[in-house]
Design a protein around this motif. Structure first.
Motif, PDB file in Angstrom:
ATOM      1  N   SER A  49       0.851  -1.188   0.000  1.00  0.00           N
ATOM      2  CA  SER A  49       0.000   0.000   0.000  1.00  0.00           C
ATOM      3  C   SER A  49       0.885   1.237   0.000  1.00  0.00           C
ATOM      4  N   GLY A  50       0.580   2.190  -0.880  1.00  0.00           N
ATOM      5  CA  GLY A  50       1.379   3.411  -0.953  1.00  0.00           C
ATOM      6  C   GLY A  50       2.573   3.317  -1.874  1.00  0.00           C
ATOM      7  N   ALA A  51       2.688   2.226  -2.631  1.00  0.00           N
ATOM      8  CA  ALA A  51       3.828   2.071  -3.539  1.00  0.00           C
ATOM      9  C   ALA A  51       3.647   2.815  -4.852  1.00  0.00           C
ATOM     10  N   VAL A 370     -17.427   2.363  10.029  1.00  0.00           N
ATOM     11  CA  VAL A 370     -16.508   2.561   8.914  1.00  0.00           C
ATOM     12  C   VAL A 370     -17.256   2.213   7.634  1.00  0.00           C
ATOM     13  N   PHE A 371     -17.455   3.211   6.763  1.00  0.00           N
ATOM     14  CA  PHE A 371     -18.235   3.007   5.549  1.00  0.00           C
ATOM     15  C   PHE A 371     -17.444   2.228   4.505  1.00  0.00           C
ATOM     16  N   GLN A 372     -18.183   1.663   3.549  1.00  0.00           N
ATOM     17  CA  GLN A 372     -17.539   0.917   2.473  1.00  0.00           C
ATOM     18  C   GLN A 372     -16.660   1.828   1.621  1.00  0.00           C
ATOM     19  N   GLU A 373     -17.086   3.075   1.412  1.00  0.00           N
ATOM     20  CA  GLU A 373     -16.307   4.043   0.645  1.00  0.00           C
ATOM     21  C   GLU A 373     -15.634   4.998   1.640  1.00  0.00           C
ATOM     22  N   ARG A 427      -8.449   3.412   3.443  1.00  0.00           N
ATOM     23  CA  ARG A 427      -9.143   2.459   4.301  1.00  0.00           C
ATOM     24  C   ARG A 427      -8.526   2.433   5.697  1.00  0.00           C
ATOM     25  N   GLN A 428      -7.189   2.427   5.800  1.00  0.00           N
ATOM     26  CA  GLN A 428      -6.547   2.464   7.109  1.00  0.00           C
ATOM     27  C   GLN A 428      -6.981   3.704   7.890  1.00  0.00           C
ATOM     28  N   PRO A 447     -13.597  -3.919   5.826  1.00  0.00           N
ATOM     29  CA  PRO A 447     -12.445  -3.230   6.436  1.00  0.00           C
ATOM     30  C   PRO A 447     -11.097  -3.562   5.819  1.00  0.00           C
ATOM     31  N   THR A 448     -10.994  -4.696   5.101  1.00  0.00           N
ATOM     32  CA  THR A 448      -9.670  -5.106   4.609  1.00  0.00           C
ATOM     33  C   THR A 448      -9.471  -4.857   3.129  1.00  0.00           C
ATOM     34  N   PHE A 449     -10.457  -4.255   2.430  1.00  0.00           N
ATOM     35  CA  PHE A 449     -10.234  -4.063   0.996  1.00  0.00           C
ATOM     36  C   PHE A 449      -9.105  -3.068   0.773  1.00  0.00           C
ATOM     37  N   GLY A 450      -8.294  -3.337  -0.258  1.00  0.00           N
ATOM     38  CA  GLY A 450      -7.187  -2.456  -0.587  1.00  0.00           C
ATOM     39  C   GLY A 450      -5.968  -2.608   0.306  1.00  0.00           C
ATOM     40  N   GLN A 451      -5.995  -3.553   1.243  1.00  0.00           N
ATOM     41  CA  GLN A 451      -4.877  -3.706   2.166  1.00  0.00           C
ATOM     42  C   GLN A 451      -3.834  -4.686   1.625  1.00  0.00           C
TER      43      GLN A 451
END
Length: 503
Positions: A49-51, A370-373, A427-428, A447-451
């Motif tokens: 993430s963040g790369a 914590v919303f989906q978006e 998301r974090q 909560p874990t999408f995009g992680q």
């Protein structure tokens, strides 16, 4: 690799020392990128993430600013030998969230939207639309079928159809299956494969989880964060070769290597505490009553569930089953369409037993959502300020903010604008903003999408600690590994009547 067809000319990509620093950032998202992608090649782009993966895709799509907004670009990034910003329609970008990509109410109109904006002749547009809908497996729907009645997987395939109808030479997919159930993941992947076989277009797809895409691509390219002082490309090669040779290195870089689940803090497995929230014969909907006294048709009804202190409740089911609608109703943000949500006396603490009727100051300290978006809950221009909203509202100090920044690996982004973060970082941050208020119940939507694997393990471990300390955690998720780590109980919602906004 298929030969070019259906009027598509596959695009070639070339980067030489290319970098991009977002406005307000001291460290570039991408720095010193040297990369060539041949016309018709299929590339899986990986990295922590963040790369800078999404940044690169946005640059190739020509949607990054031209440097006049305080951002800074270095080196060269070329699409067919020219700057991407000057090649409108040459690349098509599909992003993570299916809801935000549907812009029109009828399926055919939505699929035609991109081609219309490119001024494709009307007669050609509808031929392209019908072919694209067939390619993605949506030809069984009428062109006037309401987009609100599509599942998440179908909406992602519709977004893909809209891109294909533009006949781009470069297809860019930014975590296209992040919010989908397992069946929806395969639907979208297979639709991509069919369209590429037909057109021969070039593909660059960003995903954290390798297993879904590795057999569809020719090549894996792994990026490392800008500002590291090292070359932007960490690994580059054929999928099986890269995975066999560098599995440990990939895992250390946060990549989801097939067959490897990151280690997390083990749960204490203490017994569940008292009931804090209960759903009793609950019916849920996002529609408003059509007439006074007549409730809307629910997307789900007859739901019974208990949320206990120190116990996880996982909500599962196919896209379109109403999971997010249920979660928002349980959290007091939507009124029940029928039945009720009841808070225990300990959780209500004098605020009343129906969370939907609580004032914001009562809700924020009791139930955090914590919303989906992630963007739907950002209200400030700096990461640190975003985390201070809850504590400041409750008259508390900011000590917890420092801990959260470090724990969720956001400390280097404290002064960054939340909207410039990567999908995983957003998301974090969205999770951290809720944790900062120390609610007794957490309701987390995907909560874990995009992680990446590293941030996933940190988040799962952190939530395990909160469970052991007595916090209740409700998660809407398709992530089986995450469910296994948290344990607890599960509520599965079956297929339901589709309605606008159901998720």
């Amino acid at each position: 690799m298929a030969a070019s067809g259906a009027g598509v000319r596959p695009a070639a990509v070339s980067a030489r020392g290319w970098g991009w620093r977002h406005a307000g950032r001291s460290v570039p998202a991408v720095q010193g990128l040297d990369l060539d992608i041949r016309a018709g090649e299929r590339v899986l782009l990986l990295g922590a993430s963040g790369a800078g993966k999404s940044t690169l895709l946005h640059a190739l799509a020509g949607v990054l600013g031209g440097g006049d907004d305080g951002a800074d670009e270095s080196g060269t990034l070329l699409l067919d030998g020219a700057a991407p910003r000057g090649q409108r329609g040459r690349a098509g970008l599909m992003q993570q969230d299916p809801e935000t990509q549907v812009v029109l109410s009828r399926l055919g109109d939505d699929a035609a939207f991109g081609a219309e904006n490119l001024a494709v002749p009307r007669g050609q547009i509808w031929q392209c639309v019908r072919e694209a809908l067939e390619d993605v497996g949506l030809s069984g729907f009428a062109l006037d079928h309401p987009t609100s009645a599509l599942s998440g997987g179908q909406k992602q395939r519709l977004a893909l159809a809209g891109i294909l109808a533009m006949r781009p030479g470069l297809v860019l997919l930014d975590e296209p299956t992040a919010n989908l159930d397992p069946a929806g993941v395969l639907e979208v992947r297979d639709a991509v494969g069919r369209s590429l076989d037909k057109t021969g277009a070039t593909l660059v797809v960003v995903e954290h989880r390798v297993a879904v895409w590795k057999d569809l691509v020719d090549r894996i390219v792994v990026l490392q964060p800008g500002g590291s002082g090292r070359p932007a490309v960490l690994l580059d090669g054929a999928p099986d070769e890269v995975l066999a040779r560098s599995g440990r290195l990939l895992a250390a870089a946060g990549v989801w290597v097939p067959g490897h689940v990151p280690a997390t803090r083990p749960r204490a497995r203490a017994g569940a505490g008292p009931v804090l929230l209960s759903a009793e014969d609950l019916a849920v909907s996002r529609e408003r009553p059509r007439r006074r006294g007549v409730p809307p048709v629910p997307v789900q009804s007859g739901i019974a569930a208990e949320v206990r202190a120190g116990q996880a409740l996982t909500v599962t089911g196919p896209n379109g089953a109403g999971k997010s609608t249920f979660a928002l109703t349980l959290a007091g943000l939507l009124a029940p369409s029928g039945g009720r949500v009841r808070a225990s006396a300990a959780l209500a603490a004098g605020a009343g037993t129906e969370p939907f009727k609580w004032k914001a100051k009562h809700l924020i300290a009791r139930i955090g959502t914590v919303f989906q978006e992630p963007e739907h809950q950002f209200v400030t221009g700096r990461v640190h300020d975003e985390l201070m909203v809850g504590p400041r509202h409750l008259g508390r100090g900011g000590d917890v903010v420092v801990e959260l920044l470090q724990r969720l690996r956001l400390d280097h982004l404290a002064v960054a604008n939340p909207y410039t973060l990567s999908g995983g970082e957003k998301r974090q941050l969205s999770v951290a903003t809720v944790l900062a208020a120390h609610p007794q119940v957490l309701v987390l939507d995907e909560p874990t999408f995009g992680q990446d694997a590293g941030t996933w393990a940190e988040l799962a471990s952190f939530l395990s600690e909160l469970l052991d300390a007595g916090t209740a955690v409700v998660s809407v998720t398709h992530d089986e590994e995450f469910t296994a780590v948290l344990g607890g109980t599960a509520l599965r919602l079956g297929p339901a009547r589709m309605e606008a906004g159901a998720a």
